[in-house]
Motif scaffolding. Structure first.
Motif, PDB file in Angstrom:
ATOM      1  N   LYS A   1      47.725  24.872  33.798  1.00  0.00           N
ATOM      2  CA  LYS A   1      47.776  25.989  34.524  1.00  0.00           C
ATOM      3  C   LYS A   1      48.745  26.978  34.297  1.00  0.00           C
ATOM      4  O   LYS A   1      48.751  28.056  34.226  1.00  0.00           O
TER       5      LYS A   1
ATOM      6  N   ASN B   1      50.687  28.737  29.796  1.00  0.00           N
ATOM      7  CA  ASN B   1      50.985  30.277  29.383  1.00  0.00           C
ATOM      8  C   ASN B   1      52.295  30.612  29.465  1.00  0.00           C
ATOM      9  O   ASN B   1      52.789  31.702  29.002  1.00  0.00           O
TER      10      ASN B   1
ATOM     11  N   PRO C   1      48.432  40.164  42.415  1.00  0.00           N
ATOM     12  CA  PRO C   1      47.699  38.962  42.323  1.00  0.00           C
ATOM     13  C   PRO C   1      48.310  37.914  43.682  1.00  0.00           C
ATOM     14  O   PRO C   1      47.648  37.423  44.335  1.00  0.00           O
TER      15      PRO C   1
ATOM     16  N   LEU D   1      51.269  42.615  34.584  1.00  0.00           N
ATOM     17  CA  LEU D   1      50.170  42.039  34.105  1.00  0.00           C
ATOM     18  C   LEU D   1      50.242  41.788  32.640  1.00  0.00           C
ATOM     19  O   LEU D   1      50.531  42.840  31.766  1.00  0.00           O
TER      20      LEU D   1
ATOM     21  N   ASP E   1      49.003  39.614  28.664  1.00  0.00           N
ATOM     22  CA  ASP E   1      48.024  38.743  27.965  1.00  0.00           C
ATOM     23  C   ASP E   1      46.617  38.973  28.763  1.00  0.00           C
ATOM     24  O   ASP E   1      46.330  39.903  29.183  1.00  0.00           O
ATOM     25  N   SER E   2      45.733  37.747  28.460  1.00  0.00           N
ATOM     26  CA  SER E   2      44.575  37.898  29.156  1.00  0.00           C
ATOM     27  C   SER E   2      44.595  37.605  30.663  1.00  0.00           C
ATOM     28  O   SER E   2      43.750  38.279  31.518  1.00  0.00           O
ATOM     29  N   SER E   3      45.453  36.668  31.051  1.00  0.00           N
ATOM     30  CA  SER E   3      45.563  36.375  32.503  1.00  0.00           C
ATOM     31  C   SER E   3      46.968  36.053  33.005  1.00  0.00           C
ATOM     32  O   SER E   3      47.531  35.502  34.153  1.00  0.00           O
ATOM     33  N   GLY E   4      48.071  36.385  31.972  1.00  0.00           N
ATOM     34  CA  GLY E   4      49.334  36.016  32.447  1.00  0.00           C
ATOM     35  C   GLY E   4      50.037  37.186  33.452  1.00  0.00           C
ATOM     36  O   GLY E   4      49.534  38.407  33.604  1.00  0.00           O
ATOM     37  N   GLN E   5      50.766  36.860  34.110  1.00  0.00           N
ATOM     38  CA  GLN E   5      51.419  37.538  35.403  1.00  0.00           C
ATOM     39  C   GLN E   5      52.668  37.255  35.765  1.00  0.00           C
ATOM     40  O   GLN E   5      52.953  36.014  35.793  1.00  0.00           O
TER      41      GLN E   5
END
Length: 744
Positions: free
Chosen positions: A77, A80, A640, A662, A664-668
């Protein structure tokens, strides 16, 4: 350090693909390995590869963790979050570590047990470890140790007091950290455990760490479980908490007020006033004023927040009266109005009880009620049927009449004897003023999770709201006269006067007066004339020059001003800001710091143990985020972390301070700004980095102010010269050009 040198040398090469991260991995007794981690590969495969490199068997019993002060495990999880240049450590898996600690804390050796509990308190901050330890029924083990295990060492306490205190402190710390993850429900704890924790509040008053954690546990119990609130309320009394406010440790004082606030907040409506009476009997307000507000030290943000919460909860006790309509048939309520009339006009004697006298008395009452400024002269009770402010307005009027009798009589008689139609109707004004004061103090609203806006003056009097009203009603009367408002068109005059009075009150409150007398003094300096001067000055400072030459000049220099604002925002990002990681229990919130690199290419961030004093160096912040990787900046409910369920996430103030990066693809990277100013600075700065417009209110205000100043500076030489709306006409051509001199 060979690891750092190797990493620096490796960074000279071409940048790795987006899915490849270059790291160093440590193992005790071995030279660190430099390794490229493919983020597409399963984590178990990466761990196996690392174990094979050191010839370690049973790779499933190992895991990777950050080698910084956090020691957090790396999972699928959070992998990243690994950045280029990170230093990792190969260690035992969380499951095996949890199993080992579960056994070690049950050791018969005091020294071994103490060391194990110390390690447990440290590891419990990591949610991955916490989950494994909780799966082993670790919470139950800790509660059993608290309930009964400590008794085994009571005989040793005298000869091993420091060891015993440390052991209990680490046990409670581990418990607090484990419960903070929200994995286990608070409803599962026994009365015996609650009794034990409550007893520590008295027994270990001299042991700061035990007392602090005990108070934190009690607060969480109250806030997170209705059943536990009832049990805690039975075990802990205000009298037991008061002595902790009289000490000198501000952190203990903060936790103590937090427990009082939690009990206050969760108390049923019918018990809340009863609790307020107990707080008054115990002189809580004067103790806080003496030992906290007027203590010879600065009030930190957490204490300011707790004082703000207590202030809000105290004022919210007025909500019931504010929302209660007057019953015109209720004789006790009608007697209050009779008392207002009696104090003002002091009827010499009651007429005889004859029909003629009754009519005469009714006529006299009607006349007097008109002088008191009520709308309904026959039955003034009808004036108090609107909510808000309901009966609260009548309570305020009676308090003013009884406790400031001279001022009350003067205002009523002064206005009732005027014949120039400029009288200020006391009754109607009091009703409107009470309503306005409730709006200013937000009576009936729940306290914000982020606000620190407490007012010291409200802690200087047991009836602070009523005293606040008494000062403001005299201000209203004074301002009414200064504005020469008339009672003929009360609604129109009321709106005009009330706007000025509200501005006077808000400006005085902004200065944070330390007492009600100081507040009164501030208001005396804010007369209607002074308010007009301030408005005129502000209007001039923000003046929007409309002539064409000025508009053209403004258009010409605006890009220059915007660039100046942009540089200021980026400079502030370079300085950095300390942010909170809010959770359900503010007292155990963690801090983290984020700042922009001087070349504006990388955001450095990392966790902190406590709020820093000044800037945090880049090299102490472990994590990095290249600005080039940022895809977007979102705010408010689009963040998020604001989409999660929970009371905190639904808080309007928190929502207005939230923003996320935000990448990359799902980084936050999720933020909750400490205040609106920092929110504007960071959202502006991030948008500037991405080449987008800065749209915050702060930018708009700064732009207006700086433009106005710059234009005025450029026009200094033109003072007292009127600038035409249009350019001057081009003169006619001369009849001849004989005056032209040829330089050749």
């Amino acid at each position: 350090c060979p690891v750092v040198l190797a990493l620096k040398n490796s960074s000279v090469a071409m940048p790795p693909p987006a899915d490849i991260v270059k790291v160093a991995i440590e193992w005790p007794g071995a030279f660190p390995k430099l390794m490229e981690i493919d983020q597409k590969k399963p984590l178990s495969s990466i761990i196996k590869e690392v174990c094979d490199g050191w010839s370690l068997a049973n790779h499933d019993q190992f895991a990777l963790q950050h080698a910084d002060s956090s020691n957090f495990y790396i999972t699928e999880k959070n992998r990243n979050e690994i950045k280029n240049g990170a230093i990792l450590r190969l260690t035992t898996s969380p499951a095996q570590n949890a199993q080992q600690l579960h056994e070690r804390i049950q050791s018969s050796s005091m020294d071994a047990k103490l060391e194990a509990l110390k390690d447990l308190a440290n590891y419990s901050r990591d949610v991955t470890f916490a989950q494994e330890f909780i799966n082993l029924d670790g919470i139950s083990l800790l509660t059993q140790m608290v309930e009964s295990g400590t008794e085994r060492y009571q005989k040793l306490q005298k000869i091993m007091k420091p060891c015993f205190g440390d052991m209990l402190s680490f046990t409670l710390t581990a418990f607090v950290e484990l419960m903070d993850h929200g994995i286990v429900s608070w409803d599962t704890f026994s009365v015996a455990f609650i009794k034990k924790i409550a007893s520590y509040v008295n027994k270990f008053a001299s042991d700061i760490s035990i007392l602090q954690r005990s108070l934190a546990i009690l607060e969480s119990m109250v806030l997170n479980s209705h059943d536990l609130y009832q049990k805690v309320a039975q075990e802990i009394t205000i009298g037991q908490l008061i002595p902790h406010l009289q000490g000198t440790d501000q952190e203990i004082q903060t936790y103590t007020i937090a427990v009082i606030n939690a009990l206050f907040l969760k108390a049923p409506d019918d018990k809340r006033q009863e609790m307020a009476n107990i707080l008054a009997q115990k002189q809580l307000r004067s103790i806080i004023l003496t030992h906290v507000i007027r203590a010879q030290r600065a009030i930190n943000n957490e204490m300011a927040h707790q004082l703000y919460v207590l202030q809000v909860l105290t004022f919210n006790l007025l909500e019931d009266r504010m929302m209660t309509k007057m019953d015109p048939q209720d004789q006790a309520q009608r007697d209050i109005i009779f008392e207002l009339r009696r104090i003002a006009f002091d009827a010499e004697s009651e007429p005889n009880n004859s029909s003629g006298s009754i009519e005469k008395r009714k006529s006299m009452y009607t006349r007097d009620y008109k002088k008191l400024g009520f709308i309904n002269h026959v039955n003034p009770a009808m004036d108090f049927t609107q909510t808000p402010p309901g009966m609260l307005a009548l309570d305020n009027m009676l308090y003013f009449a009884k406790h400031h009798q001279d001022a009350y009589i003067r205002i009523v008689l002064e206005n009732s004897s005027r014949e120039d139609k400029h009288e200020c109707p006391f009754g109607r004004s009091s009703i409107e003023l009470t309503k306005m004061l409730c709006e200013i103090l937000k009576v009936g609203e729940l306290p914000s999770e982020t606000c620190n806006d407490f007012h010291p003056m409200f802690f200087t009097h047991d009836r602070s709201f009523e005293e606040f009203f008494c000062i403001c009603i005299q201000l209203l009367n004074k301002t009414w006269k200064e504005m020469r408002a008339t009672s003929e068109d009360f609604n129109k005059a009321r709106n005009r006067v009330m706007q000025v009075v509200k501005e006077q009150i808000m400006r005085a409150l902004t200065t944070k007066p330390s007492s009600l007398d100081q507040f009164k003094s501030k208001l005396q300096n804010l007369s209607y004339t002074e308010i007009l001067k301030i408005r005129q000055s502000e209007r001039m400072n923000q003046e929007d020059f409309q002539s064409r030459p000025i508009l053209e000049l403004k258009e010409k220099i605006q890009p220059e001003i915007l660039e100046l604002i942009k540089q200021q925002r980026l400079n502030r990002l370079v300085e950095g800001t300390c942010f909170r990681k809010l959770n359900s229990r503010r007292r155990q919130d963690k801090f983290w710091y984020c700042r922009l690199s001087p070349n504006h290419k990388v955001l450095h961030y990392g966790d902190l143990e406590e709020s820093p004093q000044g800037e945090v160096p880049h090299d102490s912040l472990q994590d990095k985020l290249p600005v080039a990787d940022i895809k977007a900046v979102v705010t408010g409910k689009d963040c998020p972390h604001m989409k999660e369920k929970g009371a905190l996430k639904q808080n309007k103030e928190v929502l207005e301070l939230a923003f996320s990066i935000l990448y990359d693809s799902s980084g936050q990277l999720n933020f909750i700004a400490p205040d609106k100013h920092e929110y504007c600075v960071w959202t502006d700065g991030l948008n500037a980095l991405l080449g987008k417009d800065m749209l915050s209110d702060l930018t708009r205000n700064d732009l207006d102010t700086l433009l106005s100043m710059e234009i005025k500076l450029r026009l200094l030489d033109l003072e007292n010269i009127q600038i035409p709306d249009a350019p001057p006409p081009i003169p006619k051509e001369p009849s001849n050009y004989d005056f032209v001199y040829d330089c050749n």
